[in-house]
Design a protein around this motif. Sequence first.
Motif, PDB file in Angstrom:
ATOM      1  N   ALA A 135     -32.367  18.331  21.224  1.00 24.00           N
ATOM      2  CA  ALA A 135     -31.954  16.837  21.183  1.00 24.00           C
ATOM      3  C   ALA A 135     -30.587  16.627  20.632  1.00 24.00           C
ATOM      4  N   MET A 136     -30.303  17.059  19.511  1.00 26.31           N
ATOM      5  CA  MET A 136     -29.247  17.051  18.634  1.00 26.31           C
ATOM      6  C   MET A 136     -27.806  17.422  19.626  1.00 26.31           C
ATOM      7  N   PHE A 137     -28.148  18.601  20.170  1.00 29.07           N
ATOM      8  CA  PHE A 137     -27.263  19.082  21.052  1.00 29.07           C
ATOM      9  C   PHE A 137     -26.860  18.224  22.101  1.00 29.07           C
ATOM     10  N   ALA A 138     -27.807  17.584  22.881  1.00 29.26           N
ATOM     11  CA  ALA A 138     -27.578  16.831  24.035  1.00 29.26           C
ATOM     12  C   ALA A 138     -27.081  15.550  23.684  1.00 29.26           C
ATOM     13  N   PHE A 139     -27.503  15.222  22.211  1.00 28.97           N
ATOM     14  CA  PHE A 139     -26.769  13.847  21.857  1.00 28.97           C
ATOM     15  C   PHE A 139     -25.288  14.009  21.734  1.00 28.97           C
ATOM     16  N   PHE A 140     -24.778  14.993  20.992  1.00 27.57           N
ATOM     17  CA  PHE A 140     -23.257  15.070  20.881  1.00 27.57           C
ATOM     18  C   PHE A 140     -22.557  15.368  22.284  1.00 27.57           C
ATOM     19  N   MET A 141     -23.264  15.822  23.197  1.00 24.89           N
ATOM     20  CA  MET A 141     -22.812  16.460  24.486  1.00 24.89           C
ATOM     21  C   MET A 141     -22.194  15.009  25.226  1.00 24.89           C
ATOM     22  N   PHE A 142     -23.362  14.081  24.870  1.00 25.45           N
ATOM     23  CA  PHE A 142     -23.151  12.679  25.593  1.00 25.45           C
ATOM     24  C   PHE A 142     -22.287  11.946  24.941  1.00 25.45           C
ATOM     25  N   GLN A 143     -21.755  12.160  23.689  1.00 26.94           N
ATOM     26  CA  GLN A 143     -20.763  11.353  22.797  1.00 26.94           C
ATOM     27  C   GLN A 143     -19.229  11.694  23.360  1.00 26.94           C
TER      28      GLN A 143
END
Length: 206
Positions: A183-191
Motif C-alpha cells: 500500500a505504501m509503495f503504491a501510494f508513492f507511485m501514484f504521487q
Amino acid sequence: MTRDTSAAKKINPTLKMVLELGPVVLFFIGYIKLREEVFLIAGQEYKGFIIITAAFIPLMVLSTLALWKLTGHLSKMQLATLVLVVFMGGLSVWLNDERFFKMKPTLIYLLFGGALGIGLLRGQSYLKLVMEELMPLEHEGWMILTRRICLFFLALAVANEVIWRSFSTDTWVYFKTFGLPVAMFAFFMFQGHVFQKHGIPDEDEV
C-alpha cells in the motif's frame, strides 16, 4: 541518538533494506512455523504468536541500533516505531495478550498522521522537515503531498483496526507483512505527477 540527516553516512542499499525489513520477514517466517504451537513457560501457556513477538522485540532493537551505528542517523519514524514495538510488544508478552501488538500499526499511523495534521492546521508541512533533502519540492507540492499522506496514514490506521478486530490472526499477519508495504509503495507511485509538477531541479541540471 538522532543527528542531522546531512551528516548521515551512506551504506549499501541492500544492507539497509535487510536491516529495515529483515525483522519483519523473520517475524512472518517464525509465525508461520509456530502459529499452531502452544508453549508452557513457568506454568503459563503462550501461543506461538506471543513467543515470536518476544523474539521480534530484541531483533528490532538490534537492527535499529545497527542502522544507527552504520548511518549515524535515525529518523523520527524509526525511533517512534522502535519505542512502540518495545512498549506494545512488551505489553503483549507481559500480559499474554496479542491484541496490544496488533494495535501497534494503528498507533504508529495515528501518531504520524496526527502530527502531519497539526502541521497542516498551522499552515506548515512537517513532512518537509524530514524529507526535504530526499525530495526537493516547492511549498505547494509539500502541502499537497502532506495532506495526502496525512489522510493515507489515517486510512491505514482504520484499516489495521478493522482487520485485526474482524479477521483472523493469519489475515492480520499477512496484511502487516505484505499489505502495508505494498500500500505504501503504491501510494508513492501514484504521487509521480506531484513530483513532476512541483519538483525543484537539481542545481547541476539547471
